[in-house]
Design a protein around this motif. Structure first.
Motif, PDB file in Angstrom:
ATOM      1  N   CYS A 163     -50.714  66.057 -62.416  1.00  0.00           N
ATOM      2  CA  CYS A 163     -50.072  66.945 -63.390  1.00  0.00           C
ATOM      3  C   CYS A 163     -51.122  67.601 -64.290  1.00  0.00           C
ATOM      4  O   CYS A 163     -51.059  68.802 -64.559  1.00  0.00           O
ATOM      5  CB  CYS A 163     -49.037  66.162 -64.213  1.00  0.00           C
ATOM      6  SG  CYS A 163     -48.005  67.231 -65.233  1.00  0.00           S
TER       7      CYS A 163
ATOM      8  N   GLU B 125     -41.735  68.153 -64.848  1.00  0.00           N
ATOM      9  CA  GLU B 125     -40.473  67.461 -64.559  1.00  0.00           C
ATOM     10  C   GLU B 125     -40.636  66.453 -63.412  1.00  0.00           C
ATOM     11  O   GLU B 125     -39.940  65.442 -63.365  1.00  0.00           O
ATOM     12  CB  GLU B 125     -39.328  68.435 -64.267  1.00  0.00           C
ATOM     13  CG  GLU B 125     -39.555  69.379 -63.133  1.00  0.00           C
ATOM     14  CD  GLU B 125     -40.184  70.705 -63.545  1.00  0.00           C
ATOM     15  OE1 GLU B 125     -40.188  71.614 -62.695  1.00  0.00           O
ATOM     16  OE2 GLU B 125     -40.671  70.846 -64.679  1.00  0.00           O
TER      17      GLU B 125
ATOM     18  N   GLU C 196     -42.208  63.419 -64.957  1.00  0.00           N
ATOM     19  CA  GLU C 196     -41.185  62.658 -65.679  1.00  0.00           C
ATOM     20  C   GLU C 196     -40.462  61.688 -64.749  1.00  0.00           C
ATOM     21  O   GLU C 196     -40.171  60.548 -65.128  1.00  0.00           O
ATOM     22  CB  GLU C 196     -40.199  63.606 -66.358  1.00  0.00           C
ATOM     23  CG  GLU C 196     -39.102  62.916 -67.127  1.00  0.00           C
ATOM     24  CD  GLU C 196     -39.581  62.084 -68.319  1.00  0.00           C
ATOM     25  OE1 GLU C 196     -38.749  61.357 -68.891  1.00  0.00           O
ATOM     26  OE2 GLU C 196     -40.772  62.132 -68.690  1.00  0.00           O
ATOM     27  N   ILE C 197     -40.204  62.084 -63.527  1.00  0.00           N
ATOM     28  CA  ILE C 197     -39.568  61.187 -62.552  1.00  0.00           C
ATOM     29  C   ILE C 197     -40.501  60.007 -62.263  1.00  0.00           C
ATOM     30  O   ILE C 197     -40.064  58.853 -62.225  1.00  0.00           O
ATOM     31  CB  ILE C 197     -39.211  61.926 -61.248  1.00  0.00           C
ATOM     32  CG1 ILE C 197     -38.230  63.058 -61.504  1.00  0.00           C
ATOM     33  CG2 ILE C 197     -38.699  60.945 -60.189  1.00  0.00           C
ATOM     34  CD1 ILE C 197     -36.908  62.650 -62.096  1.00  0.00           C
TER      35      ILE C 197
ATOM     36  N   TRP D 144     -32.239  64.022 -57.115  1.00  0.00           N
ATOM     37  CA  TRP D 144     -32.022  64.873 -58.285  1.00  0.00           C
ATOM     38  C   TRP D 144     -32.357  66.337 -58.017  1.00  0.00           C
ATOM     39  O   TRP D 144     -32.247  67.174 -58.901  1.00  0.00           O
ATOM     40  CB  TRP D 144     -32.835  64.366 -59.463  1.00  0.00           C
ATOM     41  CG  TRP D 144     -32.349  63.055 -60.016  1.00  0.00           C
ATOM     42  CD1 TRP D 144     -31.286  62.311 -59.587  1.00  0.00           C
ATOM     43  CD2 TRP D 144     -32.918  62.353 -61.101  1.00  0.00           C
ATOM     44  NE1 TRP D 144     -31.178  61.179 -60.352  1.00  0.00           N
ATOM     45  CE2 TRP D 144     -32.163  61.167 -61.294  1.00  0.00           C
ATOM     46  CE3 TRP D 144     -34.008  62.586 -61.936  1.00  0.00           C
ATOM     47  CZ2 TRP D 144     -32.452  60.247 -62.281  1.00  0.00           C
ATOM     48  CZ3 TRP D 144     -34.298  61.658 -62.917  1.00  0.00           C
ATOM     49  CH2 TRP D 144     -33.521  60.513 -63.082  1.00  0.00           C
TER      50      TRP D 144
ATOM     51  N   VAL E  30     -35.275  67.841 -57.482  1.00  0.00           N
ATOM     52  CA  VAL E  30     -36.395  68.260 -58.329  1.00  0.00           C
ATOM     53  C   VAL E  30     -37.673  68.134 -57.501  1.00  0.00           C
ATOM     54  O   VAL E  30     -37.809  67.230 -56.690  1.00  0.00           O
ATOM     55  CB  VAL E  30     -36.508  67.341 -59.577  1.00  0.00           C
ATOM     56  CG1 VAL E  30     -37.728  67.685 -60.409  1.00  0.00           C
ATOM     57  CG2 VAL E  30     -35.253  67.422 -60.413  1.00  0.00           C
TER      58      VAL E  30
END
Length: 80
Positions: A33, A41, A44-45, A64, A66
């Motif tokens: 990241c 996002e 975040e997972i 999800w 994503v």
């Protein structure tokens, strides 16, 4: 690919299950990241899954809906 990147690819593709594997995958996710290779996002997972060693973050991403780009990058890495 430099050694640090190669090592982080190895870590982020660690299968679910072993103790502390979730935290290790999250650390590698932070690396990607920060490099701009992974969307926040998706990170975040990995953060959510970091304390759940048996949970596959890629499975959660799919569920999800994503991080399709990241999932494709993982597939490409694994097939190389």
């Amino acid at each position: 690919m430099d050694e640090e990147t190669r090592r982080n690819w190895e870590i982020i593709t660690t299968p679910p299950g072993p103790e502390w594997s979730g935290r290790a995958r999250y650390a590698a996710a932070m690396y990607f990241c920060q490099r701009g290779d992974m969307a926040p996002e998706v990170l975040e997972i990995y953060r959510i899954c970091s304390r759940l060693d048996g949970e596959d973050p890629v499975s959660v991403l799919r569920r999800w809906q994503v991080g399709a780009d990241w999932i494709e990058r993982l597939k490409a890495y694994r097939s190389a």
